[in-house]
Design an enzyme around this catalytic site. Sequence first.
Site, PDB file in Angstrom:
ATOM      1  N   TYR A  37     -41.862 -57.899  46.540  1.00 51.20           N
ATOM      2  CA  TYR A  37     -40.728 -57.157  46.001  1.00 51.20           C
ATOM      3  C   TYR A  37     -39.994 -58.035  45.001  1.00 51.20           C
ATOM      4  CZ  TYR A  37     -41.446 -54.108  50.086  1.00 51.20           C
ATOM      5  OH  TYR A  37     -41.975 -53.286  51.043  1.00 51.20           O
ATOM      6  N   PRO A 184     -39.899 -42.749  54.640  1.00 54.97           N
ATOM      7  CA  PRO A 184     -39.723 -41.587  55.517  1.00 54.97           C
ATOM      8  C   PRO A 184     -39.018 -40.407  54.852  1.00 54.97           C
ATOM      9  CG  PRO A 184     -38.080 -43.255  56.031  1.00 54.97           C
ATOM     10  CD  PRO A 184     -39.020 -43.875  55.026  1.00 54.97           C
ATOM     11  N   GLY A 186     -39.884 -39.381  51.824  1.00 55.01           N
ATOM     12  CA  GLY A 186     -40.775 -38.949  50.749  1.00 55.01           C
ATOM     13  C   GLY A 186     -40.493 -39.614  49.428  1.00 55.01           C
ATOM     14  N   PHE A 189     -37.823 -37.921  47.414  1.00 63.39           N
ATOM     15  CA  PHE A 189     -37.992 -36.521  47.026  1.00 63.39           C
ATOM     16  C   PHE A 189     -37.278 -35.576  47.980  1.00 63.39           C
ATOM     17  CE2 PHE A 189     -40.505 -32.529  46.680  1.00 63.39           C
ATOM     18  CZ  PHE A 189     -40.272 -32.262  45.348  1.00 63.39           C
ATOM     19  N   PHE A 190     -37.247 -35.923  49.281  1.00 56.84           N
ATOM     20  CA  PHE A 190     -36.581 -35.057  50.245  1.00 56.84           C
ATOM     21  C   PHE A 190     -35.063 -35.155  50.167  1.00 56.84           C
ATOM     22  CE2 PHE A 190     -40.566 -35.680  53.028  1.00 56.84           C
ATOM     23  CZ  PHE A 190     -41.239 -34.688  52.325  1.00 56.84           C
ATOM     24  N   GLY A 193     -35.125 -33.704  45.597  1.00 59.15           N
ATOM     25  CA  GLY A 193     -36.079 -32.797  44.992  1.00 59.15           C
ATOM     26  C   GLY A 193     -36.402 -33.211  43.565  1.00 59.15           C
TER      27      GLY A 193
END
Length: 318
Positions: A37, A184, A186, A189-190, A193
């Site tokens: 990282y 966890p 996504g 995205f969750f 969106g």
Amino acid sequence: MSMSSNYGPPKPEEDMIKLIHHAINTGVTFLDTSDVYGPHTNEFLIGKALKGGLRERVQVASKFGISSQDGKMQVRGDPAYVRAACEASLKRLDMDCIDLYYAHRIDTRVPIEVTMGELKKLVEEGKVKYVGLSEANASTIRRAHAVHPLTAVQMEWSLWSRDLEEEIVPVCRELGIGIVPYSPIGRGFFAAGPKMFENMAQNDFRKGMPRFQPENLEHNVHVYEQLSKMASRKGCTPAQLALAWIHHQGDDVSPIPGTTKLENFKQNIGALSVKLTPEEMSELESYASADVVKGDRHMYMGSTWIHSDTPPLSSWKA
């Protein structure tokens, strides 16, 4: 990871240290980093953040095994590299011991017993407390565990990344190994969106992920829409709902949602109060079943657990 690399440019160090301090004071006891990282800069950040007595309040996990040669990713698990990587991480973290040390990816050229043998030595020397693997298949987990007990296996696990449930989860539970789900939510995205792409930096590596390519995103947005509808009914955010689903998988599951924003951190903590019935769990899973989601879960599927077999120990020549 997102504080230092991959999800756009590095974030201001002072702000990130304040966020880490807030997390610890809120009750977070587990911090996850890796030498890749940055590379390296995230370990320096964690080391600075834990000055002044905070080190004793947390378990610190780091990882080794992914290096970059001429701009190409290379995975290494040979003993000399394992040792050199650990000692370098200890210096960057400014610690005497890493609580949980993972092989970030599996070197398929080196028998897993050889990699684990060196990790076992590091445990015996007090440089590492516990050992883990990331993106390893069931056979690799069994072989590794026979050399030295594994404390944790880190895998991608979320509503739309569930390929580990058939083999990996059962073998971990059989052997008493904890499961640490990464991404966890996504990869964000969750939480937002398709809006997450509106202000995304040019060097954000999510732009290259298969599920976010235009031809797949147009389809996958329906997963977020259904998640949002249930979240409205439950009185929580979509991200909290997705994270609550992971929390409901069992007491041996410790997800590591990353964030660079205080508000998002507070949302993640709030997910702990979201309760789901078995019927709601099943409904959530139907939104993002394997036959519904389009695109691979990772842009480097060749280095994920399904391709992690290593040669037999008898083939190794030191």
